[in-house]
Design a protein around this motif. Structure first.
Motif, PDB file in Angstrom:
ATOM      1  N   PRO A   1     115.214  31.900 -36.473  1.00 10.95           N
ATOM      2  CA  PRO A   1     116.611  31.968 -35.985  1.00 10.95           C
ATOM      3  C   PRO A   1     117.034  33.372 -35.559  1.00 10.95           C
ATOM      4  O   PRO A   1     117.941  33.533 -34.746  1.00 10.95           O
ATOM      5  CB  PRO A   1     117.439  31.525 -37.193  1.00 10.95           C
ATOM      6  N   HIS A   2     116.336  34.380 -36.099  1.00 11.40           N
ATOM      7  CA  HIS A   2     116.716  35.780 -35.803  1.00 11.40           C
ATOM      8  C   HIS A   2     115.990  36.308 -34.573  1.00 11.40           C
ATOM      9  O   HIS A   2     116.348  37.358 -34.037  1.00 11.40           O
ATOM     10  CB  HIS A   2     116.427  36.646 -37.031  1.00 11.40           C
ATOM     11  N   ALA A   3     114.946  35.592 -34.171  1.00  7.22           N
ATOM     12  CA  ALA A   3     114.193  35.905 -32.939  1.00  7.22           C
ATOM     13  C   ALA A   3     113.941  37.401 -32.741  1.00  7.22           C
ATOM     14  O   ALA A   3     114.346  37.984 -31.729  1.00  7.22           O
ATOM     15  CB  ALA A   3     114.940  35.354 -31.734  1.00  7.22           C
ATOM     16  N   PRO A   4     113.278  38.050 -33.711  1.00  6.80           N
ATOM     17  CA  PRO A   4     113.019  39.489 -33.547  1.00  6.80           C
ATOM     18  C   PRO A   4     112.009  39.759 -32.440  1.00  6.80           C
ATOM     19  O   PRO A   4     111.119  38.949 -32.194  1.00  6.80           O
ATOM     20  CB  PRO A   4     112.456  39.920 -34.906  1.00  6.80           C
ATOM     21  N   ASP A   5     112.159  40.929 -31.795  1.00  3.56           N
ATOM     22  CA  ASP A   5     111.172  41.369 -30.789  1.00  3.56           C
ATOM     23  C   ASP A   5     110.099  42.236 -31.448  1.00  3.56           C
ATOM     24  O   ASP A   5     108.983  42.348 -30.951  1.00  3.56           O
ATOM     25  CB  ASP A   5     111.887  42.208 -29.715  1.00  3.56           C
ATOM     26  N   ILE A   6     110.508  42.888 -32.549  1.00  2.00           N
ATOM     27  CA  ILE A   6     109.649  43.841 -33.250  1.00  2.00           C
ATOM     28  C   ILE A   6     109.748  43.583 -34.750  1.00  2.00           C
ATOM     29  O   ILE A   6     110.847  43.259 -35.251  1.00  2.00           O
ATOM     30  CB  ILE A   6     110.112  45.292 -32.958  1.00  2.00           C
ATOM     31  N   ILE A   7     108.613  43.708 -35.457  1.00  2.00           N
ATOM     32  CA  ILE A   7     108.625  43.678 -36.919  1.00  2.00           C
ATOM     33  C   ILE A   7     108.189  45.049 -37.417  1.00  2.00           C
ATOM     34  O   ILE A   7     107.145  45.570 -36.993  1.00  2.00           O
ATOM     35  CB  ILE A   7     107.688  42.595 -37.493  1.00  2.00           C
ATOM     36  N   CYS A   8     108.984  45.647 -38.313  1.00  2.00           N
ATOM     37  CA  CYS A   8     108.608  46.892 -38.985  1.00  2.00           C
ATOM     38  C   CYS A   8     108.303  46.576 -40.448  1.00  2.00           C
ATOM     39  O   CYS A   8     109.198  46.143 -41.177  1.00  2.00           O
ATOM     40  CB  CYS A   8     109.752  47.906 -38.943  1.00  2.00           C
ATOM     41  N   LEU A   9     107.072  46.779 -40.869  1.00  2.00           N
ATOM     42  CA  LEU A   9     106.730  46.654 -42.294  1.00  2.00           C
ATOM     43  C   LEU A   9     107.078  47.986 -42.934  1.00  2.00           C
ATOM     44  O   LEU A   9     106.643  49.044 -42.448  1.00  2.00           O
ATOM     45  CB  LEU A   9     105.239  46.347 -42.472  1.00  2.00           C
ATOM     46  N   ALA A  10     107.872  47.944 -43.996  1.00  2.00           N
ATOM     47  CA  ALA A  10     108.365  49.190 -44.609  1.00  2.00           C
ATOM     48  C   ALA A  10     108.307  49.052 -46.121  1.00  2.00           C
ATOM     49  O   ALA A  10     109.226  48.551 -46.747  1.00  2.00           O
ATOM     50  CB  ALA A  10     109.790  49.465 -44.140  1.00  2.00           C
ATOM     51  N   GLY A  11     107.193  49.440 -46.690  1.00  2.00           N
ATOM     52  CA  GLY A  11     107.009  49.240 -48.127  1.00  2.00           C
ATOM     53  C   GLY A  11     106.860  47.763 -48.439  1.00  2.00           C
ATOM     54  O   GLY A  11     107.291  47.278 -49.463  1.00  2.00           O
ATOM     55  N   PHE A  12     106.272  47.023 -47.499  1.00  2.00           N
ATOM     56  CA  PHE A  12     106.014  45.590 -47.696  1.00  2.00           C
ATOM     57  C   PHE A  12     104.640  45.454 -48.310  1.00  2.00           C
ATOM     58  O   PHE A  12     103.662  45.931 -47.728  1.00  2.00           O
ATOM     59  CB  PHE A  12     106.091  44.850 -46.361  1.00  2.00           C
ATOM     60  N   MET A  13     104.589  44.821 -49.517  1.00  2.00           N
ATOM     61  CA  MET A  13     103.367  44.913 -50.300  1.00  2.00           C
ATOM     62  C   MET A  13     102.539  43.631 -50.310  1.00  2.00           C
ATOM     63  O   MET A  13     101.827  43.356 -51.265  1.00  2.00           O
ATOM     64  CB  MET A  13     103.706  45.342 -51.735  1.00  2.00           C
ATOM     65  N   ARG A  14     102.663  42.803 -49.272  1.00  2.00           N
ATOM     66  CA  ARG A  14     101.826  41.608 -49.182  1.00  2.00           C
ATOM     67  C   ARG A  14     100.888  41.744 -47.982  1.00  2.00           C
ATOM     68  O   ARG A  14     101.324  42.111 -46.884  1.00  2.00           O
ATOM     69  CB  ARG A  14     102.676  40.341 -49.007  1.00  2.00           C
ATOM     70  N   LYS A  15      99.600  41.427 -48.194  1.00  2.00           N
ATOM     71  CA  LYS A  15      98.657  41.427 -47.066  1.00  2.00           C
ATOM     72  C   LYS A  15      98.966  40.245 -46.163  1.00  2.00           C
ATOM     73  O   LYS A  15      99.345  39.172 -46.642  1.00  2.00           O
ATOM     74  CB  LYS A  15      97.225  41.309 -47.592  1.00  2.00           C
ATOM     75  N   LEU A  16      98.839  40.444 -44.863  1.00  2.00           N
ATOM     76  CA  LEU A  16      99.109  39.396 -43.880  1.00  2.00           C
ATOM     77  C   LEU A  16      97.778  38.950 -43.271  1.00  2.00           C
ATOM     78  O   LEU A  16      96.901  39.767 -42.990  1.00  2.00           O
ATOM     79  CB  LEU A  16     100.056  39.928 -42.799  1.00  2.00           C
ATOM     80  N   THR A  17      97.659  37.642 -43.067  1.00  2.00           N
ATOM     81  CA  THR A  17      96.381  37.138 -42.523  1.00  2.00           C
ATOM     82  C   THR A  17      96.307  37.382 -41.020  1.00  2.00           C
ATOM     83  O   THR A  17      97.326  37.657 -40.366  1.00  2.00           O
ATOM     84  CB  THR A  17      96.253  35.607 -42.749  1.00  2.00           C
ATOM     85  N   ALA A  18      95.123  37.189 -40.474  1.00  2.00           N
ATOM     86  CA  ALA A  18      94.919  37.352 -39.028  1.00  2.00           C
ATOM     87  C   ALA A  18      95.811  36.379 -38.261  1.00  2.00           C
ATOM     88  O   ALA A  18      96.273  36.679 -37.165  1.00  2.00           O
ATOM     89  CB  ALA A  18      93.457  37.108 -38.690  1.00  2.00           C
ATOM     90  N   GLY A  19      96.098  35.216 -38.869  1.00  2.00           N
ATOM     91  CA  GLY A  19      96.968  34.232 -38.204  1.00  2.00           C
ATOM     92  C   GLY A  19      98.326  34.830 -37.894  1.00  2.00           C
ATOM     93  O   GLY A  19      98.846  34.681 -36.778  1.00  2.00           O
ATOM     94  N   PHE A  20      98.879  35.577 -38.840  1.00  6.09           N
ATOM     95  CA  PHE A  20     100.206  36.183 -38.661  1.00  6.09           C
ATOM     96  C   PHE A  20     100.104  37.452 -37.806  1.00  6.09           C
ATOM     97  O   PHE A  20     100.880  37.634 -36.852  1.00  6.09           O
ATOM     98  CB  PHE A  20     100.829  36.502 -40.025  1.00  6.09           C
ATOM     99  N   THR A  21      99.128  38.296 -38.091  1.00 10.65           N
ATOM    100  CA  THR A  21      99.029  39.557 -37.341  1.00 10.65           C
ATOM    101  C   THR A  21      98.684  39.297 -35.872  1.00 10.65           C
ATOM    102  O   THR A  21      99.150  40.020 -34.994  1.00 10.65           O
ATOM    103  CB  THR A  21      97.991  40.510 -37.968  1.00 10.65           C
ATOM    104  N   ASP A  22      97.895  38.251 -35.619  1.00  6.72           N
ATOM    105  CA  ASP A  22      97.596  37.907 -34.207  1.00  6.72           C
ATOM    106  C   ASP A  22      98.865  37.446 -33.485  1.00  6.72           C
ATOM    107  O   ASP A  22      99.097  37.805 -32.334  1.00  6.72           O
ATOM    108  CB  ASP A  22      96.531  36.800 -34.134  1.00  6.72           C
ATOM    109  N   MET A  23      99.697  36.656 -34.189  1.00 11.89           N
ATOM    110  CA  MET A  23     100.941  36.130 -33.592  1.00 11.89           C
ATOM    111  C   MET A  23     101.858  37.298 -33.178  1.00 11.89           C
ATOM    112  O   MET A  23     102.560  37.226 -32.185  1.00 11.89           O
ATOM    113  CB  MET A  23     101.646  35.247 -34.635  1.00 11.89           C
ATOM    114  N   TRP A  24     101.808  38.384 -33.955  1.00 16.80           N
ATOM    115  CA  TRP A  24     102.697  39.529 -33.732  1.00 16.80           C
ATOM    116  C   TRP A  24     101.968  40.741 -33.174  1.00 16.80           C
ATOM    117  O   TRP A  24     102.514  41.847 -33.151  1.00 16.80           O
ATOM    118  CB  TRP A  24     103.426  39.885 -35.030  1.00 16.80           C
TER     119      TRP A  24
END
Ligand code: GRF
Length: 194
Positions: free
Chosen positions: A77-100
């Motif tokens: 719903p927020h439709a971001p153009d950019i994601i900034c990880l800032a002290g985010f402590m969860r690893k993201l899979t290739a599925g998510f990192t590829d999407m972004w």
């Protein structure tokens, strides 16, 4: 440009980014996201009247894809153009990192490619390094490994402990990350060197 900022803790980097997104800055904070309902960054964001989203990773256990599917649905719903990880402590899979890919950046408290992963300050001290600092990079499937968008460095002082070094580096992070986001939001990938 609309920016989503992901935090897990106090969110000091998020606060620096939000404070800088004013006036002629090409981006604005659209939503603050956390995996932790008790993150200080979420409380602060709410006080500022910012949109917030909490997606608890714990119910998903080891199923990272399920956690990320919930994250994606909450972000939509927020439709971001950019994601900034800032002290985010969860690893993201290739599925998510590829999407972004090409739209997600992260700040890491070391001079990458040195010291990917955790405990960066202790490792720099242990190695007897004289220079140390922080890096903003594009997020790829490999941890702390994407193209470098900026670095800020300092000299390690005699007697610095990991805690003191972490505090000194955090001050640099708060300068570097906003400077990189300003360029990144204009599609300018010229590295910021502080
Ligand atoms: C700090 O250790 C910082 O170096 C790293 O994430 C941790 C928390 O940062 N980027 P923040 O205060 O939540 O932004």
């Amino acid at each position: 440009k609309k920016v989503a900022i992901f935090v897990s803790g106090g969110g000091s980097n998020m606060r620096a980014l939000v404070s800088d997104m004013s006036g002629d800055h090409p981006a604005r904070p659209a939503v603050i996201v956390s995996n932790n309902a008790n993150a200080g960054g979420i409380a602060w964001a709410k006080e500022q009247g910012l949109q917030t989203v909490v997606v608890d990773h714990r119910p998903h256990g080891a199923d990272r894809a399920a956690f990320e599917a919930e994250l994606t649905a909450a972000l939509a719903p927020h439709a971001p153009d950019i994601i900034c990880l800032a002290g985010f402590m969860r690893k993201l899979t290739a599925g998510f990192t590829d999407m972004w890919r090409g739209k997600m950046i992260n700040i890491h408290p070391s001079l990458l490619p040195k010291y990917k992963g955790l405990h960066t300050h202790a490792r720099a001290l242990e190695a007897g390094d004289t220079a140390h600092g922080c890096t903003v990079h594009e997020v790829t499937a490999a941890l702390d490994d994407g193209p470098i968008l900026g670095q800020a460095s300092l000299r390690i002082h005699e007697g610095d402990t990991a805690e003191v070094l972490a505090e000194r580096v955090l001050v640099l992070e708060h300068k570097l990350y906003p400077a990189v986001l300003r360029r990144f939001a204009e599609n300018d990938r010229t590295p910021v060197i502080l």
